[in-house]
Design an enzyme around this catalytic site. Structure first.
Site, mmCIF file in Angstrom:
data_model
loop_
_atom_site.group_PDB
_atom_site.id
_atom_site.type_symbol
_atom_site.label_atom_id
_atom_site.label_comp_id
_atom_site.label_asym_id
_atom_site.label_seq_id
_atom_site.Cartn_x
_atom_site.Cartn_y
_atom_site.Cartn_z
ATOM 1 C CG HIS A 311 -31.183 -18.266 7.808
ATOM 2 N ND1 HIS A 311 -32.503 -17.855 8.622
ATOM 3 C CD2 HIS A 311 -31.379 -19.530 7.794
ATOM 4 C CE1 HIS A 311 -32.794 -18.634 9.228
ATOM 5 N NE2 HIS A 311 -32.316 -19.648 8.839
ATOM 6 C CG ASP A 368 -28.584 -27.074 6.301
ATOM 7 O OD1 ASP A 368 -28.419 -27.866 7.419
ATOM 8 O OD2 ASP A 368 -29.692 -26.471 5.950
HETATM 9 N N1 ACO Z 1 -25.763 -17.541 -2.854
HETATM 10 C C1 ACO Z 1 -25.630 -16.202 -3.494
HETATM 11 N N2 ACO Z 1 -26.629 -15.220 -3.266
HETATM 12 C C2 ACO Z 1 -27.551 -15.113 -2.435
HETATM 13 C C3 ACO Z 1 -27.470 -16.583 -1.691
HETATM 14 C C4 ACO Z 1 -26.526 -17.379 -1.918
HETATM 15 N N3 ACO Z 1 -26.805 -18.436 -1.378
HETATM 16 N N4 ACO Z 1 -28.638 -16.381 -0.648
HETATM 17 C C5 ACO Z 1 -29.020 -15.188 -1.160
HETATM 18 N N5 ACO Z 1 -28.311 -14.383 -2.101
HETATM 19 C C6 ACO Z 1 -28.850 -13.028 -2.621
HETATM 20 C C7 ACO Z 1 -29.920 -13.076 -3.335
HETATM 21 O O1 ACO Z 1 -29.661 -13.211 -4.891
HETATM 22 C C8 ACO Z 1 -30.414 -11.713 -3.169
HETATM 23 O O2 ACO Z 1 -29.527 -10.725 -3.932
HETATM 24 P P1 ACO Z 1 -30.502 -9.419 -4.510
HETATM 25 O O3 ACO Z 1 -30.821 -8.858 -3.317
HETATM 26 O O4 ACO Z 1 -29.106 -8.817 -5.485
HETATM 27 O O5 ACO Z 1 -31.461 -9.852 -5.511
HETATM 28 C C9 ACO Z 1 -30.154 -11.630 -1.793
HETATM 29 O O6 ACO Z 1 -28.837 -12.380 -1.665
HETATM 30 C C10 ACO Z 1 -31.154 -11.849 -0.757
HETATM 31 O O7 ACO Z 1 -31.624 -12.993 -0.967
HETATM 32 P P2 ACO Z 1 -33.091 -13.584 -0.807
HETATM 33 O O8 ACO Z 1 -33.272 -14.764 -1.742
HETATM 34 O O9 ACO Z 1 -34.170 -12.355 -1.215
HETATM 35 O O10 ACO Z 1 -33.362 -14.096 0.620
HETATM 36 P P3 ACO Z 1 -34.233 -14.917 1.212
HETATM 37 O O11 ACO Z 1 -34.188 -14.379 2.574
HETATM 38 O O12 ACO Z 1 -35.465 -15.122 0.361
HETATM 39 O O13 ACO Z 1 -33.766 -16.635 0.965
HETATM 40 C C11 ACO Z 1 -32.338 -18.308 1.434
HETATM 41 C C12 ACO Z 1 -32.945 -17.233 1.933
HETATM 42 C C13 ACO Z 1 -33.240 -19.239 0.848
HETATM 43 C C14 ACO Z 1 -31.824 -19.165 2.680
HETATM 44 C C15 ACO Z 1 -31.056 -18.070 0.379
HETATM 45 O O14 ACO Z 1 -29.937 -17.575 1.205
HETATM 46 C C16 ACO Z 1 -30.746 -19.411 -0.289
HETATM 47 O O15 ACO Z 1 -31.098 -19.683 -0.981
HETATM 48 N N6 ACO Z 1 -29.570 -19.797 0.224
HETATM 49 C C17 ACO Z 1 -29.006 -21.177 -0.184
HETATM 50 C C18 ACO Z 1 -29.798 -22.365 0.223
HETATM 51 C C19 ACO Z 1 -29.340 -22.533 1.688
HETATM 52 O O16 ACO Z 1 -28.376 -22.786 2.323
HETATM 53 N N7 ACO Z 1 -30.658 -23.002 2.306
HETATM 54 C C20 ACO Z 1 -30.726 -23.224 3.935
HETATM 55 C C21 ACO Z 1 -31.140 -22.311 4.790
HETATM 56 S S1 ACO Z 1 -31.153 -22.493 6.323
HETATM 57 C C22 ACO Z 1 -32.184 -23.920 6.848
HETATM 58 O O17 ACO Z 1 -33.247 -24.193 6.112
HETATM 59 C C23 ACO Z 1 -31.771 -24.801 7.617
#
Ligand code: ACO
Length: 433
Positions: A311, A368
């Site tokens: 998140h 979720d």
């Molecule tokens: N699986 C694997 N790796 C992940 C995940 C994941 N679900 N989420 C983040 N990471 C990693 C990224 O690759 C990144 O790694 P790095 O630093 O080595 O490059 C690090 O964790 C940070 O991730 P970001 O993408 O920079 O974080 P951001 O805050 O931009 O994204 C997000 C947040 C979009 C929710 C992301 O965690 C994601 O895509 N999760 C999966 C989708 C999801 O569950 N979305 C629901 C969100 S809650 C809602 O809307 C109700």
């Protein structure tokens, strides 16, 4: 809402040696903000923050998240307390009006929402224009936008009463529209709302009853549905809420603004994640395959992400996920469902929470992760999951939209950019290109 200056930051341009004082504005809880509104005029520079990771886009008194501690407050109340003790409409009252209702206010608010649940009969023609296999989110984007053509009398955004009526209409009609999208997709007749039922009960009735049979309401499921709505009601300045605010900042029609929010919510990185979680769990299929999928999620060359994990704001367990996990067990037990996907989800969660990749990045399950399993057990098809999120979040969207319209400092949203395209060049006529 109050904010006061509590100091300043001094920023020095190391090329010219010139320094600029930037005032700091005080938050009631959480980070204060550095006020950069005069920054461009003073320095001839913009600030740069794609994805708004450090930028506040508005002042708000609705919802506060402490992502490090895993705390979510609506108007100061903890989400766990609201989920345990309130109805969804009490939370809607809280978000819209600033406080929980007393008994009389509750009765009036419930009545006002209930008596707006029917939609214009002609709206059903819109549904018939869609293919039966259309995604219900596609239908919802269309029909909610179309409400603007039906309810002109509540679209004067400068009129306080009209703003409130538009808010009631949106909160009240969204379950009706969502259930109609489902009924259309399975070829069953639309159900009219029933005013003797509560918000969640009415939604279940419109979703699952058929004219040929009596529908027996399961109060535990109605409670679980209501709780799910509470958990999704509002969540600060996320992508869809910011979209609603930005659309509204031009003075646009409120129904059209909410349609814009629905479009933004649909993406798998946001509200589409609940659908994506179930697709992912089905794809993993068995506990033995978890290791392989964890490795895929960690592989930077693989686009796969663990859906329902991570998140932008929470760097701790999402408090809504905890409530949802409890609800999940409760619903499955009541229904006597022994879903192997729940077992798979729990094992996946356990393994991910012990893996240094997820631990180091503070990636925890979000709301979720479990909501899809609850909804599946209740009989909702996967394609309806994000629709349910949209039904609940409409309350947050309208409350945030109202707040932004009523903010005396509101301006049309108009971000700047870091331009890296070509500089001015001479025009080349077609025959010389
Ligand atoms: N699986 C694997 N790796 C992940 C995940 C994941 N679900 N989420 C983040 N990471 C990693 C990224 O690759 C990144 O790694 P790095 O630093 O080595 O490059 C690090 O964790 C940070 O991730 P970001 O993408 O920079 O974080 P951001 O805050 O931009 O994204 C997000 C947040 C979009 C929710 C992301 O965690 C994601 O895509 N999760 C999966 C989708 C999801 O569950 N979305 C629901 C969100 S809650 C809602 O809307 C109700």
């Amino acid at each position: 809402m109050t904010k006061s200056n509590t100091g300043s930051f001094t920023l020095t341009d190391n090329q010219t040696g010139k320094s600029y004082d930037l005032p700091v504005l005080h938050a009631s809880v959480g980070p204060n903000v550095v006020d950069v509104r005069k920054f461009y005029a003073q320095t001839d520079h913009f600030t740069y923050d794609p994805g708004f990771t450090s930028t506040g886009s508005c002042e708000s008194g609705l919802t506060y998240i402490d992502g490090d501690k895993g705390i979510l407050l609506h108007r100061g109340y903890r989400i766990e307390d609201l989920a345990a003790n309130c109805s969804f409409l009490e939370v809607a009252h809280l978000l819209l009006n600033g406080d929980l209702p007393n008994k009389e206010q509750k009765a009036k608010f419930d009545h006002d929402v209930t008596y707006h649940t029917m939609v214009h009969e002609q709206l059903s023609n819109f549904y018939r224009g869609f293919r039966r296999d259309a995604h219900p989110m596609a239908i919802l984007c269309g029909v909610v936008g179309a409400l603007s053509a039906f309810y002109h009398d509540s679209t004067d955004i400068n009129d306080e009463h009209a703003r409130m009526v538009a808010s009631f209409r949106l909160i009240a009609k969204m379950p009706t529209l969502a259930a109609m999208a489902y009924k259309y997709s399975i070829g069953q007749p639309f159900n009219y709302p029933k005013n003797n039922l509560g918000y969640a009960e009415n939604f279940l009735h419109m979703m699952f009853s058929v004219p040929a049979e009596e529908y027996e309401m399961n109060p535990v499921l109605a409670k679980a549905m209501d709780r799910l709505f509470i958990l999704h009601a509002d969540h600060e300045q996320n992508a869809s809420t910011s979209t609603v605010r930005l659309a509204g900042s031009s003075g646009a029609n409120p129904f059209a603004c909410i349609a814009a929010g629905i479009a933004s919510l649909w993406g798998p990185a946001h509200g589409g994640a609940n659908e994506a979680v179930l697709t992912m769990l089905n794809e993993i299929g068995h506990k033995d395959n978890i290791k392989e999928y964890i490795a895929k999620a960690k592989d930077k060359d693989d686009p796969f992400r663990l859906m329902g994990f991570g998140h932008r704001v929470y760097k701790n367990y999402d408090p809504r996920a905890k409530v949802m996990q409890e609800s999940c067990h409760e619903v499955l037990e009541i229904l006597g469902v022994d879903d192997p996907l729940l077992e798979l989800a729990m094992e996946l969660e356990k393994i991910a929470l012990e893996d240094p990749y997820f631990v180091d990045r503070k990636l925890f399950p979000n709301v979720d992760f479990y909501s899809g399993i609850v909804l599946k057990a209740m009989g909702f098809p996967t394609s309806m999951f994000t629709v349910l999120f949209a039904v609940a979040r409409t309350t947050g969207w309208v409350a945030q939209w109202k707040e932004s319209i009523e903010d005396p400092q509101a301006k049309i949203g108009r971000p700047r950019q870091l331009y890296t395209g070509p500089t001015e060049r001479p025009f080349v006529p077609l025959d010389k290109r």
